[in-house]
Design a protein around this motif. Structure first.
Motif, PDB file in Angstrom:
ATOM      1  N   LEU A   1       2.416  10.048   4.693  1.00 28.76           N
ATOM      2  CA  LEU A   1       2.751   8.535   4.776  1.00 28.76           C
ATOM      3  C   LEU A   1       3.508   8.356   5.949  1.00 28.76           C
ATOM      4  N   LEU A   2       4.740   8.919   6.149  1.00 30.61           N
ATOM      5  CA  LEU A   2       5.845   8.848   7.363  1.00 30.61           C
ATOM      6  C   LEU A   2       4.718   8.684   8.729  1.00 30.61           C
ATOM      7  N   VAL A   3       3.500   8.781   8.730  1.00 28.57           N
ATOM      8  CA  VAL A   3       3.092   8.754  10.478  1.00 28.57           C
ATOM      9  C   VAL A   3       2.366   7.819  10.204  1.00 28.57           C
TER      10      VAL A   3
ATOM     11  N   MET B   1       0.839  -0.946  -0.093  1.00 31.94           N
ATOM     12  CA  MET B   1      -0.005  -0.160  -0.101  1.00 31.94           C
ATOM     13  C   MET B   1       0.806   1.138   0.009  1.00 31.94           C
ATOM     14  N   LEU B   2       1.713   1.177   0.972  1.00 26.81           N
ATOM     15  CA  LEU B   2       2.591   2.864   0.780  1.00 26.81           C
ATOM     16  C   LEU B   2       3.556   2.945   0.112  1.00 26.81           C
ATOM     17  N   GLY B   3       4.184   1.524  -0.856  1.00 26.44           N
ATOM     18  CA  GLY B   3       4.678   1.566  -2.332  1.00 26.44           C
ATOM     19  C   GLY B   3       3.998   2.158  -3.263  1.00 26.44           C
ATOM     20  N   ILE B   4       2.607   1.947  -3.526  1.00 23.17           N
ATOM     21  CA  ILE B   4       2.246   1.955  -4.245  1.00 23.17           C
ATOM     22  C   ILE B   4       1.492   4.006  -4.235  1.00 23.17           C
ATOM     23  N   LEU B   5       1.191   4.158  -2.421  1.00 25.38           N
ATOM     24  CA  LEU B   5       1.101   5.763  -1.978  1.00 25.38           C
ATOM     25  C   LEU B   5       2.670   6.447  -2.190  1.00 25.38           C
ATOM     26  N   VAL B   6       3.982   6.047  -3.079  1.00 27.09           N
ATOM     27  CA  VAL B   6       5.094   7.103  -2.960  1.00 27.09           C
ATOM     28  C   VAL B   6       5.115   6.748  -4.245  1.00 27.09           C
TER      29      VAL B   6
ATOM     30  N   ILE C   1       2.358   6.861  -6.328  1.00 29.77           N
ATOM     31  CA  ILE C   1       1.727   8.812  -6.777  1.00 29.77           C
ATOM     32  C   ILE C   1       1.727   9.367  -6.006  1.00 29.77           C
ATOM     33  N   GLY C   2       2.645   9.785  -5.055  1.00 31.14           N
ATOM     34  CA  GLY C   2       3.280  11.441  -5.120  1.00 31.14           C
ATOM     35  C   GLY C   2       4.343  11.222  -5.810  1.00 31.14           C
ATOM     36  N   LEU C   3       5.548  10.569  -5.878  1.00 34.41           N
ATOM     37  CA  LEU C   3       6.179  10.858  -7.014  1.00 34.41           C
ATOM     38  C   LEU C   3       5.538  11.384  -8.296  1.00 34.41           C
ATOM     39  N   PHE C   4       5.008  10.629  -9.279  1.00 34.74           N
ATOM     40  CA  PHE C   4       4.080  11.081  -9.874  1.00 34.74           C
ATOM     41  C   PHE C   4       3.150  12.144 -10.357  1.00 34.74           C
ATOM     42  N   MET C   5       2.612  12.362  -9.210  1.00 32.78           N
ATOM     43  CA  MET C   5       1.910  13.671  -8.912  1.00 32.78           C
ATOM     44  C   MET C   5       2.718  14.587  -8.405  1.00 32.78           C
ATOM     45  N   ARG C   6       4.090  15.241  -8.105  1.00 31.71           N
ATOM     46  CA  ARG C   6       5.680  15.800  -7.759  1.00 31.71           C
ATOM     47  C   ARG C   6       4.626  16.529  -6.106  1.00 31.71           C
ATOM     48  N   PHE C   7       4.187  15.505  -5.840  1.00 35.86           N
ATOM     49  CA  PHE C   7       3.307  15.764  -4.378  1.00 35.86           C
ATOM     50  C   PHE C   7       4.636  16.453  -2.864  1.00 35.86           C
TER      51      PHE C   7
END
Length: 296
Positions: free
Chosen positions: A243-245, A222-227, A229-235
């Protein structure tokens, strides 16, 4: 029906819909809010948000009623569920059916204020919610099906705001499937002996002695996918702080479930709402303070 009898009946309906246990509503709501924030680029329409929040409450309530109707011959045999209103016959099957129908129709009326694609997706969402209870009879990991059902607000949110469902939405749905398998396996660990006795399938039974490992691997996926997505969206930093919390909360859950004590496993399940809240807050803050983000 006198006032006291009416009050008892309404209380039974409330418990049948699990309104006294809002954890299910929250686990449905958080991923829907992720999708609304991303699809709306941080500023989704308030009307659409209210429709989805209300629809989430209605459909989770309907799903609980449908689940108890399907499990009414089993719930009385399981320690955790033996006091549910259908198992104790406080509510009849006919009453439960009418209640579920009313909830579904009300939710559908809300969706009718949205576009055609969202309406069509809502039919699929209803099918998933209605059939999930049956999967516990034949699927080895019904929690994966639950993850799709619980996360179907994601493609609906993208469709409602953008009138199409991008690949990112299905990736976010996949992250929710891994999350659902993780938290519902912890939940199923509470009922493992009872489920085995009555022939109900669950991920806790499927994973066996590797249940804790499976939960942590699902969290990692789950976290891997969200990371990604974050990279793709440039969050930015706020998103990754969320995500760290979430990661720290997952580590806390590992400490709770590693001894497989029922009370601690249930406590770990409940704490998943904090994971969803942390991710939602991080995402919202990132949109609130971040740079311009790419379209999805």
């Amino acid at each position: 029906m006198n006032r006291q009898a009416l009050q008892l009946k309404l209380d039974a309906y409330e418990r049948l819909m699990r309104l006294d246990k809002p954890i299910g509503i929250l686990l449905l709501l958080w991923p829907t809010l992720w999708a609304l924030l991303i699809a709306g680029r941080g500023q989704p329409s308030l009307v659409i948000v209210l429709i989805f929040v209300t629809g989430t409450v209605l459909m989770r309530s309907a799903g609980c009623v449908l689940n108890d109707m399907a499990d009414r011959n089993y719930d009385g045999l399981v320690e955790r569920t033996r006091h549910r209103p259908l198992a104790t016959q406080e509510v009849t099957v006919k009453e439960a059916g009418l209640l579920a129908l009313s909830l579904c129709l009300t939710a559908f009326l809300l969706v009718c204020f949205l576009n055609r694609q969202t309406i069509l997706l809502s039919v699929a969402a209803l099918f998933l919610a209605a059939t999930y209870p049956l999967t516990k009879r034949f699927l080895a990991i019904p929690q994966a099906y639950l993850g799709v059902a619980f996360g179907f607000g994601i493609p609906m949110a993208f469709a409602a705001i953008n009138d199409y469902v991008p690949p990112l939405a299905w990736l976010l749905l996949l992250a929710n499937v891994f999350w659902a398998v993780a938290y519902d396996t912890a939940y199923a660990m509470v009922d493992r002996e009872d489920d085995l006795k009555i022939g109900i399938r669950s991920s806790a039974l499927f994973f066996g002695r590797y249940d804790v490992l499976a939960i942590m691997l699902c969290f990692a996926a789950m976290l891997g996918i969200l990371v990604y997505i974050g990279l793709f969206m440039r969050f930015g930093v706020f998103y990754y702080a969320g995500l760290l919390v979430a990661l720290l909360l997952m580590v806390n859950q590992f400490l709770l479930i590693k001894k497989r004590l029922k009370a601690d496993c249930f406590k770990a399940f409940l704490r998943n709402s904090w994971i969803g809240a942390a991710i939602t807050l991080g995402l919202w803050l990132d949109y609130l303070f971040a740079h311009q983000l790419p379209l999805v």
